[in-house]
Design a protein around this motif. Structure first.
Motif: not given
Ligand code: CTP
Ligand code: CA
Length: 225
Positions: A36, A149, A151, A173, A175, A181-182, A187
């Motif tokens: 993050s 977040a 996957t 979201n 990612i 994502g990060f 985003n």
């Protein structure tokens, strides 16, 4: 380009925002962290402050500048974030938990630097408190907004978190998508509400996403009063 909102629609509101990742010490030189960047949380803090809110930002380590007018508390660990958040919770109207909190921490923090004596190293981890879950259990009039977040199975997982943590809104979201994502400047989020409604936003800058999220939260406020 989304309009910068110059309206003072959050005048008089107190907002607590958490941002960036926590760090959990292993020894005096190492820690467990995550990817993050803090960009989403800081964009939210900046937008909320510009729109008249009193913003309390509880932030993990990041090199981002503190947005103008924002009151910042810097923390490192999940336990420190929990203490900082609970100290303010009763005084705020809105909480937005954009931080990536470490789910586990080393059971023991070595007092001295761990030497590379063995061929393998095992570090036992114990669960951290779930701060947002605790807020959901304590909440009175506050509006609670979480992030998820994921996957895989984005909507399913995000809905489960919204229900379990007693949230008013969750920002989900995926990612794995490029552009989400990060540690990047854009985003792609889906906003899920308590009533099950889902709103999908296109790929936007984190500033634009922040502006829209603050719009939606501001609407929830007018509904609840
Ligand atoms: N969160 C929190 N305290 C924790 C872990 C998460 O307050 N110890 C908050 C995050 O700030 C975020 C939300 O809960 O707003 C969801 O975080 P996420 O990591 O996606 O969900 P978890 O509940 O930790 O579940 P998992 O990591 O297993 O998906
Ligand atoms: Ca987690």
């Amino acid at each position: 380009v989304a309009l910068l909102h110059n309206c003072q629609d959050l005048q008089g509101q107190r907002i607590l925002i958490t941002a960036a990742g926590t760090r959990e010490a292993i020894d005096p030189v190492r820690y467990i962290g995550n990817r993050s960047s803090g960009k989403m949380g800081y964009a939210l803090a900046e937008a909320a402050a510009r729109r008249g809110a009193k913003v309390i930002l509880v932030s993990g380590p990041t090199s981002l500048p503190t947005p103008p007018g924002v009151n910042i508390t810097r923390i490192e660990t999940a336990a420190q974030m929990q203490a900082a958040v609970l100290a303010e919770f009763d005084t705020v109207d809105i909480v937005i938990k954009a931080a990536a909190v470490a789910d586990y921490r080393p059971e023991l923090v070595a007092e001295q630097k761990i030497k590379k004596t063995g061929d393998t190293l095992t570090i036992n981890l114990v669960k951290n408190p779930d701060i947002l879950l605790e807020l959901g259990q304590r909440k009175k009039q506050q509006i609670l907004v979480g992030f998820a977040a994921e996957t895989e199975d984005l909507i399913i997982h995000a809905r489960e978190k919204l229900t379990k943590k007693n949230l008013d809104m969750i920002v989900a979201n995926d990612i794995t998508l490029p552009g989400a994502g990060f540690n990047i400047d854009t985003n792609i989020v889906k906003i899920i509400y308590k009533n099950g409604n889902v709103e999908e936003l296109p790929q936007l800058s984190k500033q634009q996403v922040a502006e829209i999220l603050i719009d939606k939260i501001s609407k929830l406020l007018t509904k609840s009063t």
